[in-house]
Write an enzyme that holds these catalytic residues in place. Sequence first.
Site, PDB file in Angstrom:
ATOM      1  N   HIS A 145       3.125 -12.716   4.488  1.00  0.00           N
ATOM      2  CA  HIS A 145       4.015 -11.631   4.031  1.00  0.00           C
ATOM      3  C   HIS A 145       5.063 -11.236   5.070  1.00  0.00           C
ATOM      4  O   HIS A 145       5.574 -10.121   5.056  1.00  0.00           O
ATOM      5  CB  HIS A 145       3.208 -10.383   3.635  1.00  0.00           C
ATOM      6  CG  HIS A 145       2.339 -10.557   2.427  1.00  0.00           C
ATOM      7  ND1 HIS A 145       1.209 -11.333   2.420  1.00  0.00           N
ATOM      8  CD2 HIS A 145       2.439 -10.051   1.172  1.00  0.00           C
ATOM      9  CE1 HIS A 145       0.639 -11.283   1.227  1.00  0.00           C
ATOM     10  NE2 HIS A 145       1.371 -10.532   0.440  1.00  0.00           N
ATOM     11  N   ASP A 193       9.080 -18.115   1.469  1.00  0.00           N
ATOM     12  CA  ASP A 193       8.113 -17.031   1.522  1.00  0.00           C
ATOM     13  C   ASP A 193       7.058 -17.168   0.438  1.00  0.00           C
ATOM     14  O   ASP A 193       7.369 -17.470  -0.704  1.00  0.00           O
ATOM     15  CB  ASP A 193       8.834 -15.688   1.368  1.00  0.00           C
ATOM     16  CG  ASP A 193       9.783 -15.679   0.177  1.00  0.00           C
ATOM     17  OD1 ASP A 193       9.521 -14.957  -0.789  1.00  0.00           O
ATOM     18  OD2 ASP A 193      10.775 -16.426   0.219  1.00  0.00           O
ATOM     19  N   GLY A 194       5.784 -16.897   0.808  1.00  0.00           N
ATOM     20  CA  GLY A 194       4.714 -16.952  -0.184  1.00  0.00           C
ATOM     21  C   GLY A 194       4.788 -15.799  -1.165  1.00  0.00           C
ATOM     22  O   GLY A 194       4.307 -15.912  -2.288  1.00  0.00           O
ATOM     23  N   HIS A 195       5.343 -14.678  -0.746  1.00  0.00           N
ATOM     24  CA  HIS A 195       5.504 -13.515  -1.634  1.00  0.00           C
ATOM     25  C   HIS A 195       6.981 -13.183  -1.728  1.00  0.00           C
ATOM     26  O   HIS A 195       7.533 -12.528  -0.849  1.00  0.00           O
ATOM     27  CB  HIS A 195       4.730 -12.317  -1.098  1.00  0.00           C
ATOM     28  CG  HIS A 195       4.557 -11.216  -2.101  1.00  0.00           C
ATOM     29  ND1 HIS A 195       5.600 -10.765  -2.914  1.00  0.00           N
ATOM     30  CD2 HIS A 195       3.472 -10.488  -2.460  1.00  0.00           C
ATOM     31  CE1 HIS A 195       5.152  -9.797  -3.694  1.00  0.00           C
ATOM     32  NE2 HIS A 195       3.876  -9.612  -3.454  1.00  0.00           N
ATOM     33  N   HIS A 255       1.206 -14.986  -9.995  1.00  0.00           N
ATOM     34  CA  HIS A 255       1.102 -13.599  -9.529  1.00  0.00           C
ATOM     35  C   HIS A 255       2.276 -12.789 -10.084  1.00  0.00           C
ATOM     36  O   HIS A 255       3.438 -13.101  -9.840  1.00  0.00           O
ATOM     37  CB  HIS A 255       1.129 -13.624  -8.001  1.00  0.00           C
ATOM     38  CG  HIS A 255       0.875 -12.313  -7.346  1.00  0.00           C
ATOM     39  ND1 HIS A 255       1.835 -11.337  -7.231  1.00  0.00           N
ATOM     40  CD2 HIS A 255      -0.242 -11.808  -6.751  1.00  0.00           C
ATOM     41  CE1 HIS A 255       1.336 -10.291  -6.595  1.00  0.00           C
ATOM     42  NE2 HIS A 255       0.072 -10.560  -6.288  1.00  0.00           N
ATOM     43  N   GLU A 307      -4.175 -11.795  -9.812  1.00  0.00           N
ATOM     44  CA  GLU A 307      -3.235 -10.722 -10.238  1.00  0.00           C
ATOM     45  C   GLU A 307      -2.130 -11.322 -11.105  1.00  0.00           C
ATOM     46  O   GLU A 307      -0.938 -11.051 -10.919  1.00  0.00           O
ATOM     47  CB  GLU A 307      -2.631 -10.019  -9.022  1.00  0.00           C
ATOM     48  CG  GLU A 307      -3.692  -9.475  -8.056  1.00  0.00           C
ATOM     49  CD  GLU A 307      -3.116  -8.721  -6.875  1.00  0.00           C
ATOM     50  OE1 GLU A 307      -3.458  -7.542  -6.730  1.00  0.00           O
ATOM     51  OE2 GLU A 307      -2.336  -9.292  -6.102  1.00  0.00           O
ATOM     52  N   GLU A 323      -0.326  -4.233 -12.812  1.00  0.00           N
ATOM     53  CA  GLU A 323      -0.114  -3.524 -11.547  1.00  0.00           C
ATOM     54  C   GLU A 323       1.148  -2.655 -11.649  1.00  0.00           C
ATOM     55  O   GLU A 323       2.157  -3.081 -12.221  1.00  0.00           O
ATOM     56  CB  GLU A 323       0.017  -4.530 -10.403  1.00  0.00           C
ATOM     57  CG  GLU A 323       0.179  -3.849  -9.050  1.00  0.00           C
ATOM     58  CD  GLU A 323       0.269  -4.842  -7.892  1.00  0.00           C
ATOM     59  OE1 GLU A 323      -0.185  -5.988  -8.051  1.00  0.00           O
ATOM     60  OE2 GLU A 323       0.803  -4.452  -6.840  1.00  0.00           O
ATOM     61  N   CYS A 325       3.237  -2.034  -9.421  1.00  0.00           N
ATOM     62  CA  CYS A 325       4.357  -2.762  -8.795  1.00  0.00           C
ATOM     63  C   CYS A 325       4.981  -3.772  -9.766  1.00  0.00           C
ATOM     64  O   CYS A 325       6.185  -4.034  -9.685  1.00  0.00           O
ATOM     65  CB  CYS A 325       3.896  -3.512  -7.543  1.00  0.00           C
ATOM     66  SG  CYS A 325       3.661  -2.459  -6.110  1.00  0.00           S
ATOM     67  N   CYS A 391       0.688  -0.954  -1.785  1.00  0.00           N
ATOM     68  CA  CYS A 391       2.023  -1.380  -2.223  1.00  0.00           C
ATOM     69  C   CYS A 391       2.591  -0.461  -3.303  1.00  0.00           C
ATOM     70  O   CYS A 391       3.791  -0.181  -3.333  1.00  0.00           O
ATOM     71  CB  CYS A 391       1.978  -2.821  -2.726  1.00  0.00           C
ATOM     72  SG  CYS A 391       0.684  -3.139  -3.938  1.00  0.00           S
TER      73      CYS A 391
HETATM   74 ZN   LIG Z   1       1.413  -2.630  -6.032  1.00  0.00          ZN
END
Ligand SMILES: [Zn+2]
Length: 628
Positions: A145, A193-195, A255, A307, A323, A325, A391
């Site tokens: 991250h 980036d992985g996320h 995800h 997720e 989620e 987010c 988050c």
């Molecule tokens: Zn979140």
Amino acid sequence: MTCSPVINSCVVPTASARVRLRPIDSRDIVIRDGLLADRQRVNREVTLLHGAEELERAGTLDNLRIAAGSMSAERRGMVFSDSDVYKWLEALAWEIGREPSPELEAHAREVIDLVAAAQRPDGYLNSWCQVVDPAWRWTDLKEGHELYCAGHLIQAGVAFARAVGDESLLTVACRFAGLIDEVIGDDARLGTDGHPEIELALVELYRLTGETRYLALADTLTGRRGSGLFAGGCFDLSYYQDAERVRDAHSISGHAVRALYLAAGVTDLYAETGDEALLASMLRQWDELASTKTYLTGGIGSRHDGEAIGDPYELPPDRAYCETCAAIASIMWNWRLLLVTGESRFADLLERTLYNGFLSGLSLDGGSFFYTNPLQSRNGKRRHSWHPVACCPPNIMRLLASLHHYLATTSDRGVQLHQYATSTIRAVVPVAGTVELAVETGYPWSGSVAVEVVACGDTEWTLSLRVPGWARGALVDGRPVAPGYTELTRRWRPGDRVDLELDVSPRLTAPNPRIDAVRGCLALERGPVVYCFEAGDLPAGAHLADVAVEIDAAPADSGPLPALGGLPGVSVAGVVHDLDGWRQIEYVDVRELPRNGTAASVRLLAVPYFAWANRGDGGMRVWLPRSG
Ligand SMILES: [Zn+2]
């Protein structure tokens, strides 16, 4: 130089961007009253300060102090916890820009100075790496991250520059972004980036500064996806958005938050580069998501495992992940697609998500949060004052502080109203100069929206009003209008008024029969608001699992709910089955089914879904079986 005009908003396409609509300077939009104003007020008075306390208590700010060398202790929290600070800072920026606050400004000043102090001389900034393992730098883009945190830092820096005129955090962000470009932009072996998150941040940094290297880096990071960089480990490639080339993708999976942040960034990238393959991919993915993978609440993500977004029509209400987010990221993506295309379907989904899957993430008192937002809970669920993975809370704060950004836009021809709230909107329209509108409405509880032209130039321009897709029989000045944008082109005069009437009376909604989990069920909606049934509102002795809704009986308003601050309740005819005889039997031969079970008729009370779990514990359902 294609630097964006000086507009204070979260997304500001450059002058040459491929967009049909443009954001309005958020200083020119004020939500004055109603549900959204109340949520912004609670965010300002309660949630943002609560965030300051929780970031302190969780050690998240201490991590930066340790990195800055001003404190000696063990680092606490998740590898990505710096991003919680940045999102909270971004929220402070929008809120201070909305209305100055010495208290919030003092918080911001202290933490911006702390962030600057923690930055290494070469521009690097990540408390995990600096405190726990300096050798870790750039070695774990898949799980670390590192770039995700950088993305949130950049967004916060952009927000302070635009909303407050303070460029100190932007300077920190630019130094880090420059280092990332030097190291990762130039070395394909380091991957991406992985996320995802940094993509949309880099495009916005380009928009603010005019530095094309940031746009190029966003393009580079996006282009490296889909080459199996992240093979091996617990999750498959789709989890990291690495299973397909972005330009080729037909389906959205993996995800949910990663997928949606990436989609928002790719849409920005299209707007600035004009790469049509990117837009085509985004529209294909949105079609699939909106029609087969989105919950009634706008929530996204049906699997706890990874997720993740599930298969088409895999939308179980009880196992819904949704989620908070992901709802926020979906709002961000829909806003960008709305700017690019000008199509109302994106504002429709933004609205559905805003009033349901997003608002449910925060308690009415502003002090506790949901991470997941299921549509059914057998035993109830409590919001928490903070989360170990925090988050969502600061993400909620930054969206609430910037809610007014999403109300309206301009184009060469006029002003478009997308979301309705009692508000004042001032916009510069190329053909008509400065236009000022006063909107009065009780939306979403009332469907009457009055739009008054307070000021405008002397030439013809177009006022566009969104008629939501759920609205049937909508009227503009008494004339029937269809869902979509109703365009009113006139030589307007100050004092002119337009009345939009949307029927927000309660209605029963049926699911697509392909959704196995809720086939044969019904849900209640009222305007854009999804309702739910809470166990505490059932007749004494009744169990949520035994209740069904009568399809023939029209639901009706049942008046304000005192325990929920006067939010309107809705009631509908239902039955409570007596299933006691079944409790000893899990499965029976169909020929032995009881034929004449007893069912008592009842009136079922429903409350807005976003307000559930505010009156103590107990089960909840959005979908109830259809009686008979
Ligand atoms: Zn979140």
